[in-house]
Design an enzyme around this catalytic site. Structure first.
Site, PDB file in Angstrom:
ATOM      1  N   ASP A 197       0.823  -1.199   0.000  1.00  0.00           N
ATOM      2  CA  ASP A 197       0.000   0.000   0.000  1.00  0.00           C
ATOM      3  C   ASP A 197       0.863   1.257   0.000  1.00  0.00           C
ATOM      4  O   ASP A 197       1.887   1.327   0.691  1.00  0.00           O
ATOM      5  CB  ASP A 197      -0.899  -0.009   1.243  1.00  0.00           C
ATOM      6  CG  ASP A 197      -1.779   1.206   1.342  1.00  0.00           C
ATOM      7  OD1 ASP A 197      -2.670   1.357   0.488  1.00  0.00           O
ATOM      8  OD2 ASP A 197      -1.570   2.015   2.269  1.00  0.00           O
ATOM      9  N   GLU A 260       1.631  -0.359  -5.060  1.00  0.00           N
ATOM     10  CA  GLU A 260       0.673   0.699  -5.376  1.00  0.00           C
ATOM     11  C   GLU A 260       1.431   2.005  -5.592  1.00  0.00           C
ATOM     12  O   GLU A 260       2.114   2.495  -4.689  1.00  0.00           O
ATOM     13  CB  GLU A 260      -0.347   0.891  -4.256  1.00  0.00           C
ATOM     14  CG  GLU A 260      -1.380   1.965  -4.602  1.00  0.00           C
ATOM     15  CD  GLU A 260      -2.221   2.409  -3.430  1.00  0.00           C
ATOM     16  OE1 GLU A 260      -3.364   2.831  -3.653  1.00  0.00           O
ATOM     17  OE2 GLU A 260      -1.736   2.372  -2.278  1.00  0.00           O
TER      18      GLU A 260
END
Length: 526
Positions: A197, A260
């Site tokens: 993330d 990401e």
């Protein structure tokens, strides 16, 4: 590698299946639905965070990286889920959140205890500016300053997102060592991959220089866009962090790292790393914001393919938990064409839960808004709740997701758009998705073949996938009028393998191929 040929299916655990009657999905619910996913034909499931959390950002504010929040179950429930998935041939990918923790994490509580605490340097604390305000002009993605004052010490701490999500200091080797241990914990437990993330945020400018204004900012945009994130995201040092993560992953056989990073292609390419030392798949989100026209898509695909370093493997995403659903962006008719595009391009596709049945973007009434981003920056359409609504399993009470009112409202059309209804229809979106996934598994040209554009004209986008002597033509009509595809060499000639309407299989094309409005076709060329 398994992730080159297969399709990844993202699950937002709060919204997939509730088994304990609290209106929120859980790990046992995912386990219950694994046979459906195996039958669908995906290779792996990616599960968004289920770690202990105060839920300020619904799990992305992690209070313990190596446990399960009671809302979702227990570690034993996760172990059972992973074992069941593996028994069905499904790989398991988890979210890994290394950029920040919850402000309730023991590390941060200790850091707040004293400026001389050993944990203080695990986070980013700075003295105030001469006027007593924040140390610099850095902004939070979720609105306002990225600095929050610690009343006890008078210093400020940095948070790229919510104040409840203080950023870790990856310049401290102890932080890197601790987060590497988190990775090893889950890999040793049998996890097949990690989606990292906010990877492009993990390193910040060492000199804490102000970010410059963004000349492209216009009123009505996300206020975060007022400044270019030159010193707070995608800094050169991020690649040393990635290299360390890759070293950890490589110590375990066939583990996958997904990164990401919302970046343009030229900057995203570096996340593959030198000589393959980066993440395996830096997420390519270009389709999410692309103009839905044939020429724009043809150009986008060409630019992405050209940007890939030697040996890098492409990937594609149409929807996720942070962006509006594809059916909400392009409409239900073009959602079928979009599915064919996603599942026939070269590279690894990620399929967002519910897109396989055509779930809509849901308008959330003001009184039901849950997303902190929408609450902090209202009125700009940034809210993510509409893409996170419960999975629609059947037309019964609460769509078969729960026995009680779900945490987010259901789409109004759930009695027609659901798994049970669509399984019974030979022409449904679910039938189309299953057929596309079956073709990817059975046709080397789709799984790992080359990509060759035939160009774009008007609403027509066409390309060829080729491997092992197999030549497949994909022709997509992105408009509402009938089109005719004819090639300079007298083609196309061959047999229709699949239409987005699921009604032309076996039909022959001999020199031309007619496409109905909003239709896509896959043709086996002779």
């Amino acid at each position: 590698m398994w992730w080159r040929d297969g399709v990844i299916y993202q699950i937002y655990p709060r919204s997939f299946q509730d088994t304990d009657g609290d209106g929120v999905g859980d790990l046992s619910g995912i386990a219950r639905r694994l046979p459906y996913l195996a039958e669908l034909g995906v290779a792996a499931i990616w599960i968004s965070p289920f770690y202990p959390s105060p839920m300020a950002d619904f799990g992305y504010d992690v209070a313990d990286h190596t446990d399960v929040d009671p809302l979702f179950g227990t570690l034993a429930d996760f172990d059972a889920l992973a074992a069941a998935a593996h028994s069905l041939g499904l790989k398991v990918i988890l979210d890994f959140v290394p950029n920040h923790t919850s402000d309730r994490h023991p590390w941060f509580r200790e850091a707040l205890g004293s400026p001389t605490s050993a944990r203080r340097d695990w986070y980013i604390f700075r003295d105030p500016a001469p006027d007593g305000g924040p140390p610099n002009n850095w902004l939070s993605e979720f609105g306002g300053s990225a600095w929050t004052r610690d009343a006890a010490s008078g210093q400020y701490y940095y948070h790229a997102f919510l104040p409840e999500q203080p950023d870790l200091n990856w310049r401290n080797p102890a932080v890197a060592a601790a987060m590497h241990e988190v990775m090893r914990f889950w890999f040793a437990r049998g996890v097949d991959g990690l989606r990292i993330d906010a990877l492009w945020h993990v390193m910040k400018d060492e000199g804490f220089r102000d970010n410059p204004p963004d000349p492209d900012f216009r009123e009505g945009m996300n206020p975060y866009r007022r400044l270019r994130a030159l010193h707070t995201a995608d800094t050169p040092e991020v690649h040393s962090v990635i290299a360390g993560m890759r070293e950890v992953a490589d110590a375990f056989p066939e583990r996958l790292l997904i990164g990401e990073a919302y970046l343009p292609f030229d900057r995203l390419a570096a996340y593959h790393g030198k000589h393959g030392g980066g993440v395996h798949l830096p997420f390519n989100f270009a389709l999410i914001e692309a103009p839905w026209t044939a020429r724009a898509l043809d150009d986008l695909i060409a630019r992405y393919e050209a940007s890939l370093p030697e040996g890098a493997w492409p990937n594609w995403v149409l929807s996720n938990h942070d962006r509006p659903r594809v059916a909400g962006r392009v409409g239900p008719n073009q959602a079928r064409v979009a599915a064919m595009l996603l599942l026939t391009l070269r590279g690894t596709p990620t399929l967002y839960y519910g897109d396989e049945i055509g779930m809509a973007q849901v308008e959330i009434p003001p009184g039901r808004v849950m997303d902190p981003w929408e609450k902090r920056v209202p009125g700009l359409g940034l809210g993510r709740d509409g893409a996170r609504t419960p999975m629609q399993w059947d037309g019964g009470p609460f769509a078969g997701f729960s026995t009680v009112e779900p945490w987010l409202p259901l789409a109004a059309d759930f009695t027609e758009v659901n798994v049970q209804v669509e399984k019974a229809s030979p022409f449904s979106m679910l039938t189309l998705t299953r057929a596309l996934l079956a073709l990817r598994r059975s046709r080397p040209a789709l799984a790992r073949g080359s990509y060759r554009s035939l160009g774009a004209e008007g609403d027509l986008l066409a390309y060829v996938r080729e491997a092992e002597g197999e030549h497949l033509l994909v022709a997509l009509n992105l408009g509402g009028d009938q089109l005719l595809l004819a090639l300079p060499d007298g083609g196309p000639k061959g047999e229709v393998l699949l239409s987005t309407f699921c009604d032309r299989e076996g039909e022959r094309a001999d020199g031309a191929l007619a496409l109905r409005p909003n239709e896509g076709v896959i043709l086996a060329l002779e």
